[in-house]
Write a protein that holds these residues in place. Structure first.
Motif, short mmCIF file in Angstrom:
data_model
loop_
_atom_site.label_atom_id
_atom_site.label_comp_id
_atom_site.label_asym_id
_atom_site.label_seq_id
_atom_site.Cartn_x
_atom_site.Cartn_y
_atom_site.Cartn_z
N SER A 125 31.56 65.17 43.60
CA SER A 125 32.80 64.64 43.02
C SER A 125 33.85 64.40 44.09
O SER A 125 34.58 63.40 44.06
N TRP A 149 34.19 55.01 42.07
CA TRP A 149 32.92 55.60 41.64
C TRP A 149 33.03 56.40 40.35
O TRP A 149 32.18 56.27 39.47
N MET A 150 34.05 57.21 40.24
CA MET A 150 34.15 58.11 39.09
C MET A 150 34.97 57.53 37.95
O MET A 150 35.21 58.22 36.95
N SER A 156 29.83 54.91 38.02
CA SER A 156 29.88 56.37 37.97
C SER A 156 28.48 56.99 37.81
O SER A 156 28.32 58.19 38.02
N SER A 236 32.25 64.87 35.49
CA SER A 236 33.19 64.21 34.58
C SER A 236 34.28 65.17 34.09
O SER A 236 35.08 64.82 33.23
#
Length: 292
Positions: A125, A149-150, A156, A236
């Motif tokens: 992360s 990316w997240m 993601s 997440s």
């Protein structure tokens, strides 16, 4: 009398494992089957259980988030299981020969497998956040707007796939190296006398003899990939969106966030059926390519 005594001693040794199996496997499985036919909020206690029959399964057919979880889980499985097995096989084949610092390389690849998934997910992360190391490297290479990316629902998935791939290699590598070391050297010598090259030896000697190992890894890694949860949940921060949620993350969310234990149990039953079908298909198909 002596035989009865031996039986009692045998049951005494088996009993602890049997009790654990009944308590942590059989009872939860039966309870999940029964709960899948009910509507139950855990906070209401046992008196709050309401029998609804197949309503939970009918609800699954119209639950878009459930199908997102199935789709994402399929993507994680397809992109991690075959690739990690092929990569591990090639790496094991390389490390099985005389390579400098071979023991250190084995250890380096195996460490991620025995490391905490929570810690590894937290590291990934950090690496893939908007101001993380990966994006900083991309900026230094001239990429003006590196991927979020997240945040991006499709992008993601990539950090999760890379994490699952990385953690799988260590276990598969060790298993393959053990299998390669058990291949008789005489077969290589005999095939060399027949003019077989390195590639031909791998195709006609090595791979057939390690095919049971490949089959084992396919079954085990497929089940592990389908049950992916920690990587999704940690990366997440417990709020997996439709882009990265997995089927197990869905089950957890419905059970422990929404307290819909009946509906979550129905999802778990569907997951069990899917795993059973895939494993059964693998055992049926292995007759065509696995050599014992």
């Amino acid at each position: 009398m002596e035989k009865r005594k031996e039986n009692l001693i045998g049951w005494a040794f088996v009993l602890p494992a049997l009790l654990v199996f009944l308590a942590f496997i059989v009872f939860p499985f039966v309870a999940s089957l029964l709960l899948s036919l009910t509507e139950w909020n855990f906070l209401s206690g046992l008196k709050g259980i309401k029998w609804v029959g197949a309503e939970n399964f009918a609800r699954l057919l119209t639950d878009e988030r459930f199908f997102y979880g199935l789709r994402n889980t399929a993507i994680y499985t397809i992109f991690t299981v075959p690739t990690s097995i092929l990569f591990s096989l090639g790496l094991a084949y390389l490390l099985n020969s005389k390579v400098y610092c071979m023991k250190s390389l084995r250890m380096a690849f195996f460490i991620p497998y025995i490391s905490s998934m929570v810690a590894l997910a937290a590291v990934f992360s950090f690496l893939f956040r908007s101001d993380g190391i990966v994006n900083n490297i991309l900026r230094s290479m001239g990429v003006a707007e590196p991927p979020q990316w997240m945040v991006d629902p499709e992008m993601s998935k990539i950090p999760i796939i890379l994490l699952l791939f990385w953690t799988a290699i260590g276990y598969e590598l060790i298993i393959y190296m053990a299998a390669l070391q058990n291949v008789p050297r005489e077969l290589y010598e005999a095939s060399a006398l027949d003019g077989a090259t390195g590639l031909n030896q791998f195709i006609h000697v090595t791979f057939p003899l390690i095919s049971p190992t490949t089959f084992y890894l396919l079954v085990v890694r497929m089940i592990t990939a389908i049950k992916v949860f920690s990587a999704v949940n940690i990366m997440s921060l417990g709020t997996a969106n439709n882009g990265i949620t997995s089927i197990v993350a869905q089950i957890y969310s419905n059970a422990f966030n929404k307290y819909e234990f009946g509906y979550a149990s129905a999802e778990a039953v569907v997951l069990f059926v899917i795993l059973l079908a895939i494993t059964g298909f693998q055992f049926w198909g292995q007759k065509k390519w696995v050599h014992y």
